[in-house]
Structures are given as C-alpha cells and as structure tokens.
Design a protein around this motif. Sequence first.
Motif, short mmCIF file in Angstrom:
data_model
loop_
_atom_site.label_atom_id
_atom_site.label_comp_id
_atom_site.label_asym_id
_atom_site.label_seq_id
_atom_site.Cartn_x
_atom_site.Cartn_y
_atom_site.Cartn_z
N GLY A 109 0.82 -1.21 0.00
CA GLY A 109 0.00 0.00 0.00
C GLY A 109 0.85 1.25 0.00
O GLY A 109 1.97 1.27 -0.53
N ARG A 110 0.36 2.29 0.60
CA ARG A 110 1.08 3.56 0.64
C ARG A 110 2.27 3.44 1.59
O ARG A 110 2.16 2.94 2.71
N LEU A 111 3.41 3.92 1.14
CA LEU A 111 4.65 3.90 1.91
C LEU A 111 4.82 5.23 2.63
O LEU A 111 4.06 6.17 2.40
N PRO A 112 5.83 5.35 3.52
CA PRO A 112 6.06 6.64 4.19
C PRO A 112 6.15 7.80 3.22
O PRO A 112 6.63 7.66 2.09
N ARG A 113 5.69 8.97 3.67
CA ARG A 113 5.52 10.12 2.78
C ARG A 113 6.80 10.49 2.04
O ARG A 113 6.76 10.80 0.85
N TRP A 114 7.95 10.46 2.73
CA TRP A 114 9.19 10.88 2.07
C TRP A 114 9.56 9.93 0.94
O TRP A 114 10.13 10.36 -0.08
N ILE A 115 9.24 8.65 1.11
CA ILE A 115 9.50 7.69 0.03
C ILE A 115 8.57 7.96 -1.15
O ILE A 115 9.00 7.97 -2.32
N GLU A 116 7.29 8.20 -0.87
CA GLU A 116 6.33 8.50 -1.93
C GLU A 116 6.67 9.79 -2.66
O GLU A 116 6.37 9.93 -3.85
N ARG A 117 7.30 10.73 -1.98
CA ARG A 117 7.65 12.00 -2.60
C ARG A 117 8.81 11.85 -3.58
O ARG A 117 8.87 12.58 -4.59
N VAL A 118 9.73 10.95 -3.30
CA VAL A 118 10.99 10.87 -4.06
C VAL A 118 11.02 9.68 -5.01
O VAL A 118 11.46 9.82 -6.16
N PHE A 119 10.54 8.53 -4.58
CA PHE A 119 10.73 7.30 -5.34
C PHE A 119 9.45 6.84 -6.02
O PHE A 119 8.34 7.14 -5.57
N ASN A 120 9.64 6.12 -7.11
CA ASN A 120 8.53 5.43 -7.74
C ASN A 120 8.12 4.29 -6.81
O ASN A 120 8.97 3.50 -6.38
N THR A 121 6.86 4.19 -6.49
CA THR A 121 6.36 3.20 -5.55
C THR A 121 5.29 2.35 -6.21
O THR A 121 4.78 2.69 -7.29
N PRO A 122 4.92 1.23 -5.58
CA PRO A 122 3.83 0.42 -6.16
C PRO A 122 2.55 1.23 -6.40
O PRO A 122 1.88 1.04 -7.42
N GLY A 123 2.22 2.15 -5.47
CA GLY A 123 1.04 2.97 -5.68
C GLY A 123 1.15 3.85 -6.91
O GLY A 123 0.22 3.97 -7.71
N HIS A 124 2.31 4.49 -7.07
CA HIS A 124 2.53 5.34 -8.25
C HIS A 124 2.44 4.52 -9.53
O HIS A 124 1.89 4.98 -10.54
N HIS A 125 3.01 3.31 -9.48
CA HIS A 125 3.07 2.54 -10.71
C HIS A 125 1.74 1.86 -11.02
O HIS A 125 1.45 1.58 -12.19
N ARG A 126 0.94 1.61 -9.99
CA ARG A 126 -0.41 1.12 -10.28
C ARG A 126 -1.18 2.16 -11.09
O ARG A 126 -1.91 1.81 -12.04
N VAL A 127 -1.02 3.42 -10.74
CA VAL A 127 -1.64 4.50 -11.52
C VAL A 127 -1.16 4.44 -12.96
O VAL A 127 -1.95 4.56 -13.91
N HIS A 128 0.14 4.24 -13.14
CA HIS A 128 0.71 4.22 -14.49
C HIS A 128 0.08 3.13 -15.36
O HIS A 128 -0.04 3.30 -16.58
N HIS A 129 -0.31 2.03 -14.75
CA HIS A 129 -0.88 0.92 -15.52
C HIS A 129 -2.39 1.03 -15.67
O HIS A 129 -3.02 0.15 -16.26
N GLY A 130 -2.98 2.10 -15.17
CA GLY A 130 -4.42 2.24 -15.28
C GLY A 130 -4.87 2.80 -16.61
O GLY A 130 -4.17 3.61 -17.24
N ARG A 131 -6.05 2.39 -17.04
CA ARG A 131 -6.65 2.97 -18.24
C ARG A 131 -7.79 3.93 -17.88
O ARG A 131 -8.52 4.39 -18.77
N ASN A 132 -7.94 4.20 -16.59
CA ASN A 132 -8.92 5.21 -16.16
C ASN A 132 -8.57 6.56 -16.78
O ASN A 132 -7.39 6.91 -16.90
N PRO A 133 -9.54 7.36 -17.16
CA PRO A 133 -9.24 8.70 -17.70
C PRO A 133 -8.37 9.54 -16.77
O PRO A 133 -7.54 10.33 -17.23
N ASP A 134 -8.53 9.36 -15.45
CA ASP A 134 -7.74 10.14 -14.50
C ASP A 134 -6.30 9.64 -14.38
O ASP A 134 -5.43 10.36 -13.88
N TYR A 135 -6.03 8.43 -14.82
CA TYR A 135 -4.72 7.81 -14.60
C TYR A 135 -3.91 7.60 -15.88
O TYR A 135 -2.69 7.43 -15.82
N ILE A 136 -4.55 7.59 -17.00
CA ILE A 136 -3.89 7.14 -18.22
C ILE A 136 -2.69 8.04 -18.57
O ILE A 136 -2.76 9.27 -18.47
N ASP A 137 -1.59 7.41 -18.95
CA ASP A 137 -0.37 8.10 -19.36
C ASP A 137 0.15 9.04 -18.29
O ASP A 137 0.44 10.21 -18.55
N ARG A 138 0.30 8.54 -17.08
CA ARG A 138 0.86 9.30 -15.98
C ARG A 138 1.96 8.48 -15.29
O ARG A 138 2.08 7.28 -15.50
#
Length: 325
Positions: free
Chosen positions: A201-230
């Motif tokens: 799930g969500r990692l500590p804030r400083w990690i989420e701010r600097v590093f690509n995380t599973p949460g960030h990359h799940r967004v990248h793989h989404g086809r939702n209009p809010d997530y696509i190509d991000r």
Amino acid sequence: MSLADMMLSVLEESGLLALWQSASPWLALDERQLIFVLATPVFLAVTVLEYLKIRHNPLLMDTREAVRNFTLGAGYQATELLFAGIIAFPVYALCYHYRLFELELNWLTGFLTFLGVDFCFYWMHRASHRIRWFWAAHVVHHSSERMNFSTAMRQNPTNIFNGGWAFYLPMALLGFNPVWIGIAYALSLVYQFFVHTTLVGRLPRWIERVFNTPGHHRVHHGRNPDYIDRNYGGTLIIWDRVFGTFTDEDARIPVDYGITRPAPSNNLFVLWTHEYVDLFRDMARPGGLVSRLNHLWKPPEWERPASPASGTQHARATLKPERPE
C-alpha cells in the motif's frame, strides 16, 4: 579505410574493444545481462510468494497469464542477448569515442550516472506512450488487465529494434562509460520489478515524494481517464513532479488495469505485433507521404484529419469498450 576498420579503430581507441569482444553479438552477457541473471532467482521467489497470496483472486492473478508473461520476458531477454551487441553497442562506442569529458568512476560520477540514466528513462518511457512507433513495442507491457510481479516480465522482444536505447546516448557523449550506463539501467529495471504489485500500500511520505512506488506505478498501468499516461518515472518519481505528469493514487478511483482496446488474441505473436499491424495499416491508407509518416511519431491516438472514422483506435487514450456482463 572501410567502415568496419573505422569502427574497430574507434573501439580500440575508446578502450571498449575488450567489452565488445566479451559482449559478442551471439552471447552479449555483459555486466547488465549478468545483473538480470543474478536477479532472476529473486524475481521467481517473490513471484511465487505473491502468487500464493493472490492465486484465488482472478482479478489479481491468472496462472496461464503469469506463465505467458514470463515467456514474453524470456523472448525480450533473448533478443537483447542476441542483438544488443550488433545494434546498440557500436553506436555507444562511437559516442563514447567522441566524449566531451574524461570521467573517472567515483562516488560522484556513480551517483550522476544513476541520476542521468533515471532522467533519460523518464523521457524514453514518456516517448514510449506518446510516440506511436515506440508505443507499438511498449503496448505489450500494458496489455495485461492484472497487476502482479509477473506483469513486470511482460515485455516485447522487438524493443531492441525500436531504438529506445538511443535516449541514453547523450550520456556516452558526455563521457559516462557505456558499461556504467548499462549497469545503472539494469539496476533500475530490477528496482522497477518490485513496483508491479497490489500487495504494497502507501509507503512513508518521504518515500512516496521521491521514489517510484507500487502505488505510483499502479496509476501508471491504469486505463482510467484520471490515470492514463501518468507517472513515467523509473526509480525516482521526481521527474514526473517536475514535468507535470504525476498523479497520486486515489482510493476513491480503483485502478482499471490494461489498455483501452485489448489485444485481439493472447497468442504471443499477436501480442508482439498487433500494434505494429494497426500502425502500418493506418500508414497504408491513401494520402501524402508526410501525412502517412506522421503516424510513426504522432501520439498513438492521432488520426489524419481526412482519414475515415473507421481507422484504428489508440490502445491507451480512447475510452475503453464496455465489457460483456
């Protein structure tokens, strides 16, 4: 002097001849490939552990697809192994021969290599979504409707022929040894394997701010209009924040994985080639040469203004079709 003699001279003078010989076209097991070989048992171990946790949820895991994903990954590694020494290495050697600076490997240049490779990866990855020629290879990675570690292995063996490796050539021109570049790139891909999961799930804030995380990359793989190509980042997410392509995962918007126009078949050859087929079909439609060639470098969803409405749809940037109940 022939072209072959000139290339040999460049390799000798740049100090890369020994590496070229060890990374022969038929077995290019250089340091970069060695990292993947060493990492493979780890990949398999964590994949098995994840599989045991999610195997009963068909929305997260399909055994046949997982096997297919690893087969796709093996095909990708095979073509890299066979053709990187023929296609990419001579160009890197040529650029490194005309390097602007003499850089010795130390902590500073090592960090700059990591930072530079990650920066180049961001733009290569962004181009892989926004330039159709590159998307034709990258689409395979996004065509799964599940997110798990096996999805990370879902790659296209045509990648080496698309020229995405050229995004890193400026680093060799600056004076970064191609061996360093290859190692940093391989380590980045190893890191990226571990962001392909729904179990973190969500990692500590400083990690989420600097590093690509599973949460960030799940967004990248989404086809939702809010997530696509991000969220194009590799190891770091800072480039997305700087260049305006970052979107945070929103618990109110569950990620819908995949592409908006699914591949017509799960046949491996079809998965590798279906976007190339659509691309060249679009280019074959009547029109001027320049307008036809535009399909190569325009965004994948682009259509010629005068083209029939029946032209192919972009596999990412159009609304996905309704699924049958």
